[in-house]
Enzyme design. Structure first.
Site, PDB file in Angstrom:
ATOM      1  CB  THR A   1      -0.948   0.001   1.212  1.00  0.00           C
ATOM      2  OG1 THR A   1      -1.863  -1.091   1.093  1.00  0.00           O
ATOM      3  CG2 THR A   1      -1.739   1.300   1.291  1.00  0.00           C
TER       4      THR A   1
ATOM      5  CD  GLU B   1      -2.177   5.297  -1.740  1.00  0.00           C
ATOM      6  OE1 GLU B   1      -2.137   6.370  -2.381  1.00  0.00           O
ATOM      7  OE2 GLU B   1      -3.131   4.508  -1.827  1.00  0.00           O
TER       8      GLU B   1
END
Length: 322
Positions: A228, A232
């Site tokens: 993640t 990002e």
């Protein structure tokens, strides 16, 4: 492979998703999720509505990126051959489990250093079809500081409250030279979100839910391998979702196939697009929505796009001064 096309109006039309969260920063569901959900485009859409000049600034960044891709420069500060980025991790916790350990934080830094340097153990799983474009980005991350703050909030939403001490959060530390990551419970099924280059320095950085940060402690499957943050930070470095956030859209990268839309879970290879030319989709790219175990590559085109923001005159040049 899709052709690179950059429009001076790109920032105004890239994002069609609306931000459904209101300004009250209401408490929202904190249940663990089983499908990736990144709010970066929703957050940008809200910022564009609040500040129309942001579209102009982002269009200028796209023009600069196009110029860099046509005439690359090496005017960057390199440490052992890599751009080195200091990272400040801001931990906001309502419970003991949300106050994640230093070991969990360091695990995420280690994963970033693997993923952005082609040292991840699954890098060798890239299919032969894409082996010629898989990339070692050449960016390293160093943990600079960890700041912790206890809070009564059980979820933070996506209105950047966690980035402001006046709203109960933690102010960014030296955002022009350090990557700030806020680790907290976001809620609403959101794993994380990033601010694209061009936004306000006071809110610049990345937000990751504490249950999807690193690969130990509170890290929760199927998002327990630290991807993640990789995804990002890709946005923070000006990468778009690989499907272009619209059916058969563009991510402004020449060597990524055209995708129908986001892919979830772990699609079987080869997974064909129904877009023009029916290419095999690059479902293992970090900028898709697949599970952590099934994403493990960036491309050379994505690398060039990332390098542009650190070049002299780029929006993040202060991170890589000669």
């Amino acid at each position: 492979m899709r052709k690179l096309f950059l429009s001076v109006a790109v920032a105004a039309v890239l994002f069609s998703c609306s931000n459904e969260e209101n300004n009250s920063e209401m408490e929202i569901s904190n249940n663990s999720v089983t499908s990736r959900n990144c709010a970066s485009n929703d957050v940008l859409e809200a910022q564009l509505k609040e500040n129309p000049q942001l579209a102009v600034k982002m269009a200028e960044i796209e023009n600069f990126t196009e110029s860099f891709l046509n005439n690359p420069t090496s005017q960057m500060r390199l440490v052992n051959g890599s751009i080195e980025i200091p990272v400040v991790v801001n931990v906001l916790y309502n419970s003991a489990s949300e106050n994640i350990s230093l070991a969990q934080i360091q695990s995420q830094i280690d994963i970033l250093n693997q993923d952005f340097n082609g040292n991840n153990p699954d890098f060798n799983q890239v299919p032969s079809l894409f082996s010629g474009v898989k990339a070692d980005i050449g960016i390293s991350f160093v943990l600079d500081n960890v700041i912790r703050k206890s809070t009564r909030k059980s979820s933070w939403g996506t209105r950047d409250a966690m980035k402001s001490s006046k709203r109960g959060g933690i102010d960014a530390t030296s955002p022009d030279t350090k990557l700030n990551i806020w680790v907290c419970t976001i809620g609403g099924g959101i794993l994380g979100y990033a601010q694209f280059p061009g936004g306000s320095s006071s809110t610049d950085g990345v937000v990751i839910d504490s249950r999807y940060f690193g690969n130990t402690g509170t890290a929760t499957a199927p998002f327990d391998k630290g991807r993640t943050a990789t995804h990002e930070i890709g946005h923070w470095m000006n990468l778009r979702h690989i499907w272009g956030d619209t059916t058969c859209g563009t991510d402004y990268v020449a060597d990524t196939p055209t995708h129908n839309t986001a892919n979830y879970g772990c699609p079987s290879y080869p997974h064909y697009s129904t877009c023009s030319g029916t290419p095999v989709e690059m479902t293992m790219n970090y900028m898709d929505y697949t599970d952590d175990a099934c994403m493990y590559m960036f491309t050379n085109g994505q690398k060039s796009r990332m390098m542009a923001i650190f070049a002299a005159g780029g929006p993040r040049e202060t991170f890589a001064q000669p």
